[in-house]
Write an enzyme that holds these catalytic residues in place. Structure first.
Site, PDB file in Angstrom:
ATOM      1  N   ASP A 270       0.827  -1.203   0.000  1.00  0.00           N
ATOM      2  CA  ASP A 270       0.000   0.000   0.000  1.00  0.00           C
ATOM      3  C   ASP A 270       0.867   1.262   0.000  1.00  0.00           C
ATOM      4  O   ASP A 270       1.870   1.336   0.727  1.00  0.00           O
ATOM      5  CB  ASP A 270      -0.856  -0.032   1.281  1.00  0.00           C
ATOM      6  CG  ASP A 270      -1.888   1.070   1.320  1.00  0.00           C
ATOM      7  OD1 ASP A 270      -2.790   1.058   0.482  1.00  0.00           O
ATOM      8  OD2 ASP A 270      -1.790   1.946   2.211  1.00  0.00           O
TER       9      ASP A 270
ATOM     10  N   GLU B 281       1.429  -0.432  -4.970  1.00  0.00           N
ATOM     11  CA  GLU B 281       0.595   0.738  -5.255  1.00  0.00           C
ATOM     12  C   GLU B 281       1.567   1.909  -5.404  1.00  0.00           C
ATOM     13  O   GLU B 281       1.811   2.676  -4.490  1.00  0.00           O
ATOM     14  CB  GLU B 281      -0.403   1.013  -4.127  1.00  0.00           C
ATOM     15  CG  GLU B 281      -1.418   2.048  -4.582  1.00  0.00           C
ATOM     16  CD  GLU B 281      -2.153   2.738  -3.446  1.00  0.00           C
ATOM     17  OE1 GLU B 281      -3.200   3.323  -3.723  1.00  0.00           O
ATOM     18  OE2 GLU B 281      -1.679   2.720  -2.299  1.00  0.00           O
TER      19      GLU B 281
HETATM   20  C1  GLC Z   1      -4.157   3.208  -0.449  1.00  0.00           C
HETATM   21  C2  GLC Z   1      -5.413   2.374  -0.446  1.00  0.00           C
HETATM   22  C3  GLC Z   1      -6.557   3.266  -0.079  1.00  0.00           C
HETATM   23  C4  GLC Z   1      -6.302   3.823   1.296  1.00  0.00           C
HETATM   24  C5  GLC Z   1      -4.956   4.521   1.357  1.00  0.00           C
HETATM   25  C6  GLC Z   1      -4.543   4.790   2.753  1.00  0.00           C
HETATM   26  O1  GLC Z   1      -4.210   4.229  -1.390  1.00  0.00           O
HETATM   27  O2  GLC Z   1      -5.585   1.781  -1.696  1.00  0.00           O
HETATM   28  O3  GLC Z   1      -7.778   2.590  -0.122  1.00  0.00           O
HETATM   29  O4  GLC Z   1      -7.314   4.731   1.621  1.00  0.00           O
HETATM   30  O5  GLC Z   1      -3.937   3.706   0.823  1.00  0.00           O
HETATM   31  O6  GLC Z   1      -4.149   3.603   3.384  1.00  0.00           O
END
Ligand code: GLC
Length: 557
Positions: A224, A283
């Protein structure tokens, strides 16, 4: 050790100068995988409490296997106060009661493995919940041994934060702690304090979490928010502070810092020490394709699969834009494996994003072919394969907030229950679903669509079957082509010197005439139509027409 997984080749193509294209020569499963994202709260409820759970996923594994995917990424299912729906974790090595138990996880892994399916765990490594025991200790006093596990600064006292940086969820990135008279840093919500990766104790604790899930059968992690692990240690002030409430992503002082690389290399080493070709899916938003190339690591020793947000954030049905970003992903990442997706728990569903209100199914089929026919890895979001739509905000607001629904979120529209059948609550739960079912479920559901050979589901299943059965479409090199028409995106796939496939996508509502250039000498005519929507025949020459929103996948053999 990571091996170089691709080469760049140069070939002479008709009508174009010498061109470089990327050819994969990897045998890592993940370099051509289809990974299915499950938002567990909404996928399948096994115990009637209105919330999906791990046993619900286990019960649907035969469906997923039948669909033809390779792996599942499950968004966080750990104990969490749910300030951000599980992305604020209060215990990294447990399962939240509403999702089940560690024994349920073990059963899920065993049943998935039996079917040849892998599972990726979502690892939220940038921040914990403010209810995590680590943070509770950290905030208890300035001298607590875990004080430095988070980012604390005095600033100018209560009235002046250390910097005027803006958090991604709005407001300053700093929250004042009255007890210890300091500010703590959070790029997301105040309930999500950033950890301090520079602290060795924190780093070890996080790596222990990695080992915990690897030992328990995870095939890897979706990482993440990877750009945000470190901040500029000087904490400079923002020279261009965003408008109040405006977005604040990807600033040079709080994202993409050089220190990130070391953490990711260390994590990758841990994975590489395990058998089974484990993987990191990142991500990894970046501002440019060059930045994205760096996320793989200079020596291919960091994230194997960074998600391409330059592609994933496209939201207009535009052949020219698709071509631009696909060419960049295929040709400018040094031959690394690109990762394509449109929908996710953070992105509105593509059936709605790209749909024009009249031809949404045809358009959904087109965007499916656009991703699934690429060289590289593809992410599907649960329900994408049945053409689930985004639920409009107005419909969501009719549901009262309850203990089952921690708080409303403007991303709820893409997180509604999976539509399994046309019955009550679309077969998601026997209880009362935590979010309402999207109104299209009577037509758009697994059971109904499986019986219809023209359904969105049938099209996805066909494309997934093609990817599985055709080495050309799974592993073949990407061949950039020109269609001579800005509404038509054409590209090729090539394996060795003998096989080629042509993929043509018309993003307009009108029939389009095209003239394909870039196909190596001697290849046309194409003979075999592998898939077409609507029906089309193989072109006899490089000049032909393609139907409105038409998709043609054709090969020479
Ligand atoms: C990432 C996740 C998202 C979340 C954010 C904070 O972007 O995909 O859903 O709100 O992290 O953890």
């Amino acid at each position: 050790m990571c091996q170089m997984n691709s080469v760049l080749l140069a070939v002479a193509l008709i009508g174009l100068p010498t061109f470089t294209y990327a050819q994969s020569r990897s045998d890592h499963w993940y370099d051509h995988a289809v990974i299915y994202e499950i938002y567990p709260r909404s996928f399948s409820d096994s115990n009637g409490d209105g919330i999906g759970d791990l046993n619900g996923i286990t019960a649907r594994l035969d469906y997923l296997k039948g669909l033809g995917i390779d792996a599942i990424w499950i968004t966080p299912f750990f104990p969490s106060p749910n300030a951000d729906f599980g992305y604020d974790i209060s215990d990294y090595v447990n399962v939240a009661p509403e999702y089940g138990t560690l024994a349920d996880w073990d059963k899920l892994v065993a049943e998935a493995n039996k079917r040849g399916l892998r599972i990726l765990v979502d690892f939220v490594l940038n921040h914990t919940s403010d209810q995590h025991p680590w943070f509770k200790e950290s905030r208890s006093s300035r001298t607590n041994p875990k004080r430095d596990w988070y980012v604390w600064k005095t600033g100018g006292g209560q009235s002046q934060p250390p910097t005027h940086w803006t958090s991604i969820f709005g407001g300053y990135t700093w929250t004042w702690d009255a007890h210890t008279q300091q500010w703590y840093y959070h790029i997301f919500l105040p309930q999500q304090p950033d950890v301090n990766w520079a602290n060795p104790g924190l780093r070890k604790a996080m790596f222990d979490v990695v080992r915990f899930w690897l030992n328990r059968g995870a095939s890897g992690f979706r990482l993440d928010a990877t750009p945000y692990l470190f901040e500029d240690p000087a904490f400079p002030d923002d020279p261009h502070p965003p408008q109040a409430g405006g977005p604040a992503a990807l600033e040079p002082y709080n994202s993409g810092r050089p220190e990130n690389h070391q953490v990711l290399q260390q994590m990758r080493k841990i994975l590489d020490g395990y058998p089974g070709d484990r993987v990191l899916l990142g991500e990894s938003s970046t501002a440019t394709i060059q930045d994205l190339a760096r996320v793989y690591g200079k020596h291919h020793d960091e994230i194997q699969l960074p998600m391409d947000f330059l592609f994933g954030n496209l939201n207009a049905l535009d052949a020219a834009l698709f071509k631009k970003q696909v060419d960049a992903a295929q040709l400018e990442l040094g031959g690394e494996t690109p990762v394509f997706f449109f929908s996710s728990h953070d992105h509105p569903r593509q059936w709605s994003t790209f749909g024009d209100g009249k031809h949404n199914d045809e358009i959904a089929k087109l965007t499916a072919a656009l991703t699934l026919m690429q060289r590289g890895t593809v992410l599907l979001y649960y329900g994408e394969e049945i053409g689930m739509g985004n639920m409009p905000g107005g419909q969501l607001r009719t549901v009262p907030l309850s203990s089952k629904r921690p708080r409303s979120d403007d991303r709820d529209g893409e997180r509604t229950p999976m539509q399994w059948d046309a019955g009550l609550n679309s077969g998601f739960t026997t209880g009362s679903p935590w979010l309402p079912v999207e109104s299209g479920y009577r037509s758009y559901n697994v059971e109904t669509e499986k019986a219809n050979p023209d359904s969105v589901y049938a099209w996805y299943a066909k494309l997934l079957q093609l990817r599985r059965e055709s080495a050309l479409l799974r592993d073949g090199a990407y061949l950039p082509l020109e269609s001579g028409n800005r509404d038509v995106f054409a590209f090729g796939r090539q394996a060795g010197s003998k096989e080629i496939a042509l993929i043509v996508l018309n993003t307009s509502s009108k029939e389009q005439a095209i003239h394909i250039t870039g196909i190596p000498k001697g290849w046309p005519p194409f003979r075999t139509v592998l898939a077409a929507s609507p029906k089309a025949s193989a072109p006899a020459s490089q000049d032909f027409t393609i139907a409105p929103f038409g998709v043609l996948i054709t090969s020479v053999d």
